[in-house]
Design an enzyme around this catalytic site. Structure first.
Site, short mmCIF file in Angstrom:
data_model
loop_
_atom_site.label_atom_id
_atom_site.label_comp_id
_atom_site.label_asym_id
_atom_site.label_seq_id
_atom_site.Cartn_x
_atom_site.Cartn_y
_atom_site.Cartn_z
N GLY A 142 0.95 -1.79 0.37
CA GLY A 142 0.13 0.07 0.14
C GLY A 142 1.10 1.20 -0.06
O GLY A 142 0.66 2.06 -0.97
N GLY A 176 1.89 -6.38 4.38
CA GLY A 176 2.85 -7.12 4.24
C GLY A 176 4.09 -6.80 5.48
O GLY A 176 5.12 -7.31 5.91
N ARG A 193 10.03 -1.93 20.90
CA ARG A 193 9.72 -3.17 21.30
C ARG A 193 9.90 -3.17 19.81
O ARG A 193 8.56 -3.67 19.35
CB ARG A 193 9.04 -3.69 22.47
CG ARG A 193 8.83 -5.13 22.38
CD ARG A 193 8.40 -5.58 23.51
NE ARG A 193 9.28 -5.70 24.72
CZ ARG A 193 9.63 -5.06 26.02
NH1 ARG A 193 8.26 -4.84 26.56
NH2 ARG A 193 10.70 -4.87 26.84
N ILE A 194 10.56 -4.75 19.84
CA ILE A 194 10.66 -5.62 18.12
C ILE A 194 9.27 -6.61 18.83
O ILE A 194 10.19 -7.68 19.94
CB ILE A 194 11.87 -5.86 17.50
CG1 ILE A 194 12.49 -4.54 17.54
CG2 ILE A 194 12.24 -6.69 16.73
CD1 ILE A 194 11.71 -3.27 16.24
N ASN A 219 8.11 -8.98 16.86
CA ASN A 219 8.98 -10.48 15.63
C ASN A 219 10.01 -10.01 14.98
O ASN A 219 10.13 -9.23 13.74
CB ASN A 219 7.76 -10.55 14.80
CG ASN A 219 8.02 -11.58 13.70
OD1 ASN A 219 9.11 -11.98 13.93
ND2 ASN A 219 7.45 -12.29 13.15
N GLN A 235 11.28 -5.62 7.76
CA GLN A 235 10.46 -4.20 7.17
C GLN A 235 10.89 -3.13 6.90
O GLN A 235 11.63 -1.79 6.44
CB GLN A 235 9.87 -4.37 8.33
CG GLN A 235 8.23 -3.34 7.63
CD GLN A 235 7.38 -2.89 8.67
OE1 GLN A 235 7.54 -3.66 10.03
NE2 GLN A 235 6.64 -2.32 8.13
N GLU A 268 8.15 3.13 8.57
CA GLU A 268 9.03 4.30 7.78
C GLU A 268 9.56 4.44 8.41
O GLU A 268 11.11 5.19 7.23
CB GLU A 268 7.53 5.49 7.80
CG GLU A 268 6.51 4.90 7.11
CD GLU A 268 5.27 5.69 7.90
OE1 GLU A 268 4.32 6.43 7.12
OE2 GLU A 268 4.78 5.31 8.91
#
Lengths: 185, 711
Positions: free
Chosen positions: B246, B473, B595-596, B598, B605, B671
């Site tokens: 998108g 995604g 915090r990440i 995954n 990403q 982003e």
């Protein structure tokens, strides 16, 4: 049903026969997606610029959007739906899954079919633009990341999953994906 | 069952923070995942949009009779017979809808590629031929698509932030500065180009509207469609299970609205899919920018003056501002500080959000200027940024809720091998290649928006989570599975997350790097309440026990603070000044981004953002032809995006930075990968060649025109 604008054709897809009437203007891509509900093959640009519709035609990579369905008669079409054996994924699919070789997933079927074509072309000793020694007797060049990137560059991924895709293709090659691909083709 | 659930939790290790393959992964690698244009409908008809071939004027006639007589053609919709739409309402994101989506309401043409008709036929081939055969007569008028810095008709526009911020006396501080940088930077018009073209199928059933769509937020689309068609929102359902990218472009657009009109007219399902070429005028884009930066500093590099003025374009039917100057309000303080976002209205399609709107072009200009300042001061570019690391919001004066920018630079510099870098440009060679390295800082707002979710406990011990989230995604479906599992205290395998359906209740869109954070907040709240209820020993009936959450109050109670992710970007490039070719050899991004959830999908990403930066720095440019007012080469052969061969083995990693006020600690990572990375590449090109490229993209012709280094 045959007329000046349509014909009844028989397509061989993933080892099955499909007989259907098609408008002569129908591309192989639209026949797969709109007529046979084989929607795994994706339409990204419909003009041969993105690679999302890559399938294997007689074992070789082709973009289904630039192929008329009537011209695919008599050829063996392998799509993303024809790669796994039951629940057992093709090694390239398995590598994409485990190494996250995608994001949105829309270019993925084309990337996977293209990668299978790449591994076969490489095994046959076909050089690419980055191959140092292109003499036939030189044999297949080392399948470096650079070789994979060059050969996969017809398949765009706008999410930018390229790093993981190259890792996946590298792993699949190491896992012997070429041999099982020959079984598919 | 419930007892088992609670016993299990005591020993279970958290799922958040562990690498997990995507829950829909097998579907995606086998082709089983169905996207919007792929869901079968009985009696489906195909619509094909007809776009204007003039850039400004009026439609004087449409020869629809000839087209209606063509084989299979069912209807032609245009401004003479289309139903009237309501466009006077605030859309979900607080703005009015882009008038571009209100199709066929009048005879005016505000830009080339404006939708003037929809042809509907039994097959897509018939619809396409008829659409391409439809003769439309226009009364053309002179158009103006000329985007230049000197436009007297440009004006400040607020958008999501005030247009102008100002403190101190810029000119006085510049006059008092030992070192001054004053430069203009430009970025071209850019297009999202998600791999999946926009597609929607509309179907009316007994007064109820259902749309199968590809969008970034079912709540957003259902609200706009209900308003546009003056429908009860409860009578509209939008589903969007898999979305092929998108990047800001998949909101409400002409194709959904046209499909809804045609489906009502014909009483059967109608699908409208944009072609790749149509996307270049119908899907939105990032405006070109002209940015002027003035920096003044003491000899030691401390900023006394920072001025960032940005100009972007918008259409004549919609106001959208690309807020490039906003990034300066977060990154650097100065005694005098001024930022300004202005727009000029042209006869062009409406621009919209595109990955890191504002920050992507803004950080190219600002972080290039910082690099120029470092050179002028004789300072290492990393050191210059460390010396100017803001303690409080430069404009707001508010404290930062976490700002580990300096730690990102230290970690990045260590891993990239930055220490001992020779600052001189144009002196490193590898055969025909000149080599250089560059760096830049990154930031992106960390926000959350109200969302609702439900979590249902089933008698067999499994759970179903429902939220109108969108996985474009990002891996949202998988991230929410991990968050839910931890909140419920169970293994992720026992949680099924269902998304992409407006029937699940209002939720934030996948946008603004806010999706996963906003949805996780709602999912966690519902899951925790459910877990408490189950802990009381409630029997789970056959229909399950469902708990619903709404985070509106909790998010509204957040204290005011500067909330952002940060990052440090590093790049090495090789430049051949005799061919003009620029190759990125390696990149490293280190991020402090909450915090990440995954690590597997997060890395992907972040890398994707950095690849967008390579693409923006070196390849992407939509060229507008002044004579026609349209784009030249509006397709993927004419508009270049980075391919496999453009992307080396780049790395993204992060440091610990959990958000102190988020229930899961998330900040958002969609982003920030692109931010600063464009400047890092451009700064590396300067280091390689000695030429400062202030105009994007750094394409071969521009490198050639710059020539070889003086040395």
């Amino acid at each position: 049903m045959a007329s000046s604008t349509s014909s009844v054709i028989t397509l061989h897809i993933n080892g099955e026969k499909f007989t259907l009437p098609v408008d002569h203007r129908t591309t192989l891509l639209d026949a797969l997606r709109e007529r046979l509900t084989l929607t795994g093959t994706k339409k990204g640009c419909d003009q041969g610029q993105c690679g999302a519709c890559t399938v294997l035609l007689d074992g070789r990579r082709a973009v289904a959007c630039l192929q008329l369905a009537v011209a695919a008669e008599g050829r063996e079409v392998t799509t993303i739906e024809g790669l796994a054996e039951g629940d057992r994924l093709h090694p390239v699919q398995q590598a994409f899954l485990e190494l996250d070789g995608y994001q949105c997933g829309y270019c993925t079927p084309g990337q996977i079919c293209s990668a299978i074509g790449v591994l076969r072309e490489h095994a046959e000793g076909r050089p690419s633009a980055v191959t140092d020694d292109i003499r036939p007797e030189a044999g297949p060049p080392p399948l470096t990341a650079e070789e994979i990137r060059e050969r996969m560059s017809g398949n765009l991924c706008r999410c930018g999953a390229y790093v993981a895709i190259v890792e996946a293709v590298t792993r699949a090659a190491a896992d012997g994906a070429t041999e099982s691909e020959e079984a598919v083709a | 069952m419930t007892t088992a659930t609670t016993t299990e939790t005591a020993t279970r290790a958290p799922s958040v923070g562990t690498a997990r393959t995507r829950v829909e992964g097998v579907e995606k690698v086998t082709g089983a995942a169905r996207y919007a244009g792929e869901i079968p409908f009985a009696g489906l008809a195909h619509g094909w949009l007809v776009l204007s071939t003039v850039a400004r004027g009026r439609i004087s006639a449409l020869d629809t009779d000839a087209v209606l007589a063509m084989p299979g053609v069912l209807a032609v919709l245009d401004h003479r017979n289309a139903p009237r739409l309501n466009t006077d309402f605030p859309s979900m994101l607080g703005m009015r809808p882009d008038a571009t989506c209100a199709v066929f309401q009048h005879d005016r043409v505000p830009h080339l590629g404006w939708p003037v008709a929809l042809v509907v036929a039994e097959t897509s081939e018939q619809a396409r031929e008829a659409a391409e055969s439809l003769v439309v007569h226009y009364e053309p008028e002179p158009h103006d698509t000329d985007f230049t810095s000197g436009r007297p008709d440009a004006y400040p526009l607020d958008g999501f932030m005030p247009a102008v911020t100002e403190k101190g006396d810029i000119d006085a501080e510049l006059a008092a500065s030992a070192v001054v940088v004053d430069a203009e930077y430009t970025t071209p018009e850019e297009h999202h180009n998600p791999m999946e073209p926009h597609a929607a199928t509309a179907h009316w059933d007994d007064g109820r509207l259902e749309v199968v769509d590809s969008n970034q937020g079912a709540t957003w689309v259902v609200g706009d469609l209900a308003n546009l068609f003056s429908l009860d929102p409860a009578a509209v359902r939008v589903r969007s299970e898999h979305v092929g990218g998108g990047f800001g472009s998949k909101g409400v657009r002409a194709h959904q609205v046209a499909a809804v009109m045609a489906a009502r007219e014909l009483g059967r399902p109608v699908r409208v899919v944009m072609t790749r070429r149509q996307m270049f005028t119908l899907a939105g884009h990032r405006s070109p920018t002209v940015q002027r930066i003035r920096l003044g500093a003491d000899a030691d590099g401390r900023l006394r003056a920072l001025e960032h003025r940005a100009l972007s374009h918008t259409s004549t039917v919609y106001e959208f501002v690309e807020p490039s100057a906003g990034v300066a309000r977060v990154m650097y303080d100065a005694d005098a500080h001024r930022t300004e976002n202005r727009v000029v209205r042209l006869d062009v399609p409406s621009p919209t959000f595109m990955r890191a709107p504002g920050e992507a072009p803004g950080s190219f200009a600002l972080e290039s200027a910082l690099d120029e300042l470092a050179v002028e001061c004789g300072l290492d570019p990393v050191e210059l940024r460390l010396r100017n690391d803001a303690v409080r919001g430069p404009v707001s004066g508010l404290p930062f809720a976490g700002r580990r920018l300096a730690d990102c630079f230290r970690e990045g510099a260590r891993r990239f091998g930055w220490a001992g870098r020779d600052p001189r440009p144009g002196v490193r060679r590898d055969g025909r290649w000149l080599l250089g390295t560059g760096t830049a800082a990154a930031s992106f707002p960390a926000g959350a928006a109200p969302s609702t979710a439900t979590v249902t406990a089933h008698p067999d011990g499994d759970f179903t989570v429902r939220i109108a989230a969108a996985d474009i995604g990002t891996g949202a479906r998988t991230a929410l599975t991990l968050v839910s599992a931890d909140a419920l205290g169970v293994a992720p395998e026992r949680v099924r997350v269902r998304i992409g359906d407006s029937a699940f209740g209002p939720a934030m869109i996948a946008g603004g790097s806010m999706g996963t954070r906003s949805w996780s907040w709602a999912v966690k709240a519902a899951a925790e309440e459910l877990r408490e209820r189950l802990a009381l020993g409630a029997d789970v009936p056959a229909e399950g026990i469902t708990v619903r959450s709404d985070t509106t109050a909790a998010i509204g109670a957040l204290a005011a603070a500067e909330r952002h992710s940060f990052g440090a970007q590093f790049a090495e490039v090789a430049v051949d000044v005799t061919t003009g070719e620029v190759r990125v050899r390696r990149m490293l991004g280190i991020f402090a981004a909450g915090r990440i959830v995954n690590p597997l999908t997060a890395r992907n990403q972040l890398l994707g953002g950095m690849i967008w930066a390579i693409s923006m720095a070196l390849h992407e440019e939509a060229l507008r032809d002044r004579a026609s007012g349209g784009l030249v080469g509006a397709d993927l052969a004419g508009y270049h995006v980075a391919t496999h061969a453009d992307v080396p083995r780049i790395e993204a990693d992060w440091i610990e930075d959990p958000d102190p006020d988020d229930p899961v600690g998330i900040k958002g990572i969609g982003e920030i990968g692109i931010v600063g990375a464009v400047a890092a590449v451009a700064n590396a090109v300067w280091h390689a060649t000695g030429t400062r490229h202030r105009r994007l993209p750094i394409s071969p012709d521009r490198v050639l025109a710059a020539g070889a280094p003086d040395a």
